[in-house]
Design an enzyme around this catalytic site. Sequence first.
Site, PDB file in Angstrom:
ATOM      1  N   ASP A  45       0.383  -1.280   0.033  1.00  0.00           N
ATOM      2  CA  ASP A  45      -0.363  -0.314   0.124  1.00  0.00           C
ATOM      3  C   ASP A  45       1.368   1.946   0.188  1.00  0.00           C
ATOM      4  OD1 ASP A  45      -1.544  -1.925   0.621  1.00  0.00           O
ATOM      5  OD2 ASP A  45      -2.606  -1.282   2.181  1.00  0.00           O
TER       6      ASP A  45
ATOM      7  N   GLN B  99       4.645   0.530   2.137  1.00  0.00           N
ATOM      8  CA  GLN B  99       4.245  -1.061   2.684  1.00  0.00           C
ATOM      9  C   GLN B  99       5.542  -0.898   2.148  1.00  0.00           C
ATOM     10  OE1 GLN B  99       1.652  -2.082   6.284  1.00  0.00           O
ATOM     11  NE2 GLN B  99       2.443  -0.264   5.865  1.00  0.00           N
TER      12      GLN B  99
ATOM     13  N   ARG C   5      -7.436  -1.120  11.635  1.00  0.00           N
ATOM     14  CA  ARG C   5      -6.169  -0.627  11.088  1.00  0.00           C
ATOM     15  C   ARG C   5      -6.533   0.924  10.153  1.00  0.00           C
ATOM     16  NH1 ARG C   5      -5.595  -6.462  10.006  1.00  0.00           N
ATOM     17  NH2 ARG C   5      -6.370  -6.799   7.378  1.00  0.00           N
TER      18      ARG C   5
HETATM   19  C1  FRU Z   1      -3.997  -4.054   2.555  1.00  0.00           C
HETATM   20  C2  FRU Z   1      -3.042  -4.003   4.197  1.00  0.00           C
HETATM   21  C3  FRU Z   1      -3.195  -2.869   5.287  1.00  0.00           C
HETATM   22  C4  FRU Z   1      -2.668  -3.053   6.120  1.00  0.00           C
HETATM   23  C5  FRU Z   1      -1.445  -3.420   5.220  1.00  0.00           C
HETATM   24  C6  FRU Z   1      -0.713  -4.115   5.501  1.00  0.00           C
HETATM   25  O1  FRU Z   1      -2.954  -4.097   1.527  1.00  0.00           O
HETATM   26  O2  FRU Z   1      -3.300  -5.325   3.860  1.00  0.00           O
HETATM   27  O3  FRU Z   1      -4.807  -3.529   5.463  1.00  0.00           O
HETATM   28  O4  FRU Z   1      -2.336  -2.219   6.652  1.00  0.00           O
HETATM   29  O5  FRU Z   1      -1.750  -4.222   3.936  1.00  0.00           O
HETATM   30  O6  FRU Z   1       0.947  -4.643   5.136  1.00  0.00           O
END
Ligand code: FRU
Length: 442
Positions: free
Chosen positions: A17, A33, A152
């Site tokens: 993300d 991420q 989250r």
């Molecule tokens: C979406 C997600 C989010 C989480 C992140 C973890 O792709 O699952 O909800 O914060 O990726 O990498």
Amino acid sequence: MTEDILHLRAPGNWINDPNGFIYYKGEYHLFYQHFPYAPRWGTMHWGHAVSRDLVHWKHLGVALFPTKDYDQDGVFSGSALELDGRMHLYYSAVRYTQPKPEDIHIAEGDRFETSQAMVVSPDGRHFDNWTDKRQIIPVITDPEQGDRKDTRDPKVWKEGSSYRMVLGSTCGGTMGRVLFYRSEDGLTWTYANQYAAPELGRILECPDLAKLEEGYLFFGSPMGITADGLAYSDQAMYARAEFESESCRMTLTEPLSFLDYGLDLYAPQSTLDEAGRRVVVGWMRMPQPAPDFGDGRGPWNGTMSLPRVVEVREGRVCFPVHPNVSACFTKLVSDLSSLADHRPVRLQTTLREGDSLNLGGYRIRMRDGQVEGDRSDVFAGLSQVRLTARSPRLPEGSCRLDIFVDQNLIEIFINEGQYVLSHVVYDLGSQLEGRFNAIHTL
Ligand code: FRU
């Protein structure tokens, strides 16, 4: 450090993300991420890149990483806010209640708990992961209020003189919901309200509530969508919404629509650009790593979409490509027989019923009034993800296409963003067939 043009790609290994997307002190910051150790998902860090124009990106390495008991197993997705000149980063802090003995980067049986945390950076360049972190919303223990595991992705914004946060969550893993929090100072947060609906899937991830001149627009990524023909069962969607900023009462005023009909795009995040436009980018999921570019990054998996502007035209939400992207395709190509080798290309054309185009083996057709993208011949023989995708029906029976072709990603803007269809690809050739009004390179 690695640089990217047009698409921010993994600097190596894995990204998912977009996080903390913000125009701050004259630069765009896009965090993401990131698993820095292998081209697969694992303990999450925030990678960091900056750009002056949303087109040329410079990777700055890892900004956030686990240091605390509450975030020891992952710095999950979140957002950025400028407050008193400082960059505030909000994220979800993950702690595995049972790590997998043979792979500590994964929770055994998905057993983990999540709280919300933040880091304040003085300048968007320095992030003190030891002293400038704080936990702002502890693990939720009341199932009526939220889920201790799946709550989250804080998206924070300024509303008048105070602040709001929206979080993705679930009602016991069976129905998606979003939670709203309020704050006077961006540091202390109190629960305000929530919204749950079956159309938010099983769990709702990465919510975003964008204020447009025409009202609010809700973005979210519901997990476990069961509609026919989806490439992945988790999808990025949007709908117009009403939002009472005092009570944080939100209602969606129309059904959710797909943000991108290629269905590879996920977890989009929006921010305001330099000119005050609402701009959105999403993560393009790749079922396997892309081949090594030979630029030192090694195998890599994950890229961001082109930045798209959120516009309401004749009452319709549209996602045209950001003008900075169009503006950099300045070189007109006169030989229309092939795609420039591995260089990004922009092609413009009008597609009519029965027409078809061939872009290095990627096919675009119009059938029954729908634009179809077909990657069967350029997807490395993979079949676990759908190979074709279709736009909704266009009643006019023809449409204008603005197509951006990059080595691993084709993005088709239909009628200036009325619909967008984007597909990850792996092995594009150079043959080009079809009628084009213009072809440009960078
Ligand atoms: C979406 C997600 C989010 C989480 C992140 C973890 O792709 O699952 O909800 O914060 O990726 O990498």
